[in-house]
Design an enzyme around this catalytic site. Structure first.
Site, short mmCIF file in Angstrom:
data_model
loop_
_atom_site.label_atom_id
_atom_site.label_comp_id
_atom_site.label_asym_id
_atom_site.label_seq_id
_atom_site.Cartn_x
_atom_site.Cartn_y
_atom_site.Cartn_z
CG HIS A 106 -9.31 -16.40 83.69
ND1 HIS A 106 -9.55 -17.77 84.04
CD2 HIS A 106 -10.78 -15.94 83.10
CE1 HIS A 106 -10.80 -18.07 83.49
NE2 HIS A 106 -11.45 -17.22 83.23
N GLY A 172 -4.80 -27.81 77.38
CA GLY A 172 -4.61 -27.92 78.91
C GLY A 172 -5.70 -27.45 79.87
N1 APR Z 1 -0.24 -31.10 79.69
C1 APR Z 1 -1.42 -31.07 79.13
N2 APR Z 1 -2.54 -30.97 79.96
C2 APR Z 1 -2.28 -31.16 81.11
C3 APR Z 1 -1.20 -31.51 81.89
C4 APR Z 1 -0.07 -31.37 81.09
N3 APR Z 1 1.31 -31.51 81.31
N4 APR Z 1 -1.21 -31.39 83.23
C5 APR Z 1 -2.60 -31.02 83.56
N5 APR Z 1 -3.40 -31.05 82.38
C6 APR Z 1 -4.90 -30.75 82.18
C7 APR Z 1 -5.52 -31.49 83.00
O1 APR Z 1 -6.06 -32.76 82.54
C8 APR Z 1 -6.90 -30.62 82.98
O2 APR Z 1 -7.72 -30.86 81.82
O3 APR Z 1 -4.89 -29.45 82.50
C9 APR Z 1 -6.34 -29.19 82.81
C10 APR Z 1 -5.90 -28.28 83.93
O4 APR Z 1 -7.54 -28.12 84.54
P1 APR Z 1 -7.78 -26.82 85.35
O5 APR Z 1 -6.95 -27.27 86.67
O6 APR Z 1 -9.39 -27.09 85.77
O7 APR Z 1 -7.47 -25.61 84.90
P2 APR Z 1 -7.93 -24.75 83.86
O8 APR Z 1 -8.94 -25.51 82.96
O9 APR Z 1 -7.26 -23.91 83.13
O10 APR Z 1 -9.09 -23.93 84.87
C11 APR Z 1 -9.82 -22.89 84.35
O11 APR Z 1 -10.70 -22.32 86.55
O12 APR Z 1 -10.09 -21.88 88.67
C12 APR Z 1 -10.48 -21.28 87.47
O13 APR Z 1 -9.61 -19.05 86.80
C13 APR Z 1 -9.36 -20.31 86.98
O14 APR Z 1 -8.25 -20.10 84.93
C14 APR Z 1 -8.60 -21.00 85.84
C15 APR Z 1 -10.14 -21.84 85.20
#
Ligand code: APR
Length: 232
Positions: A106, A172
């Site tokens: 990304h 994560g």
């Molecule tokens: N340790 C492990 N996991 C965690 C923690 C932690 N301390 N805190 C949060 N999480 C997990 C949450 O449970 C969730 O499953 O991290 C995940 C975060 O999810 P999102 O906020 O949706 O992030 P992500 O999956 O990276 O989003 C993907 O979406 O908006 C777009 O481009 C953006 O790269 C991003 C993509």
């Protein structure tokens, strides 16, 4: 020797103080995606979009890698086979934690891209509207971050890695954004063992052979220690 392919999301950087997107109070609760993370939003209000990424760039520059980032770097160093880290994150914490050749599908907050000629250069801490491109001098600089509706980077390479994976881990990530959310299916088709390390179950949790719940700073080092213990 077995090849490990790892996909990380915002959750691995949460304990470094960087906000996730979809957790309570996350980035998408504070900003509308269509305003700050689409080409249309940038065309409509480039100052708003630069402001959003300037804030995230400065926050990411101050953040420190946590023990989960460090553990993946240790796995890359000590695992006898190849370890490929594909991240959806635009922060530089994997590299700061010692990881190498991280694939940022990304893009990166630290990068600037010319929307006119495609030139890339290190982004200044604060990007302004009409920032000139050092190559073509157009006022067409933008953050080198992939927005919704745009093609993620290095997908062919990523699919090649998944086709050869013996182990696939998703760490994560909520499994809500494609194409990353479908990587687990590519890994399964390649015969890989799949594991999800997350705080809460992702949308794709049922596709994984194994799940380990908890903060990444606990689950990732433990998982790496176990893997390296097996490889001795
Ligand atoms: N340790 C492990 N996991 C965690 C923690 C932690 N301390 N805190 C949060 N999480 C997990 C949450 O449970 C969730 O499953 O991290 C995940 C975060 O999810 P999102 O906020 O949706 O992030 P992500 O999956 O990276 O989003 C993907 O979406 O908006 C777009 O481009 C953006 O790269 C991003 C993509």
């Amino acid at each position: 020797m077995q090849k490990i392919v790892i996909l990380t999301g915002a959750g691995i950087s949460a304990e470094s103080g960087l906000g996730t997107f979809r957790d309570e109070g996350g980035l998408w609760a504070q900003h509308r995606i269509e305003d700050v993370a689409t080409p249309e939003g940038f065309a409509r209000d480039p100052a708003l979009v630069h402001g959003f990424y300037n804030a995230r760039r400065m926050q990411a520059a101050k953040a420190r890698p946590n023990t989960a980032h460090a553990a993946l770097a240790r796995l890359q160093r000590d695992w006898p086979g190849e370890v490929v880290i594909v991240t959806q994150n635009v922060d530089g914490l994997h590299e700061a934690g010692g990881a190498e050749e991280v694939i940022h599908m990304h893009g990166v907050l630290a990068g600037a891209l010319c929307a006119a000629c495609g030139h890339r250069w290190p982004a200044p801490e604060e990007m302004a509207v009409g920032e000139p491109c050092p190559a073509c001098n157009g006022p067409t600089a933008r953050p080198d971050v992939v927005w919704f509706g745009e093609m993620p980077y290095r997908m062919d390479e990523i699919y090649d890695h998944l086709a050869g994976a013996a182990i696939f881990a998703a760490i994560g990530t909520s499994g809500q954004v494609y194409p990353a959310a479908a990587f687990v299916h590519e890994a399964i088709a390649a015969g890989a063992r799949t594991v999800e390390l997350n705080l809460d179950p992702s949308d794709t949790v049922s596709s994984f052979d194994e799940t380990r719940f908890g903060p990444a700073t606990q689950t990732v080092p433990a998982w790496v220690t176990e893997l390296l213990g097996q490889s001795e």
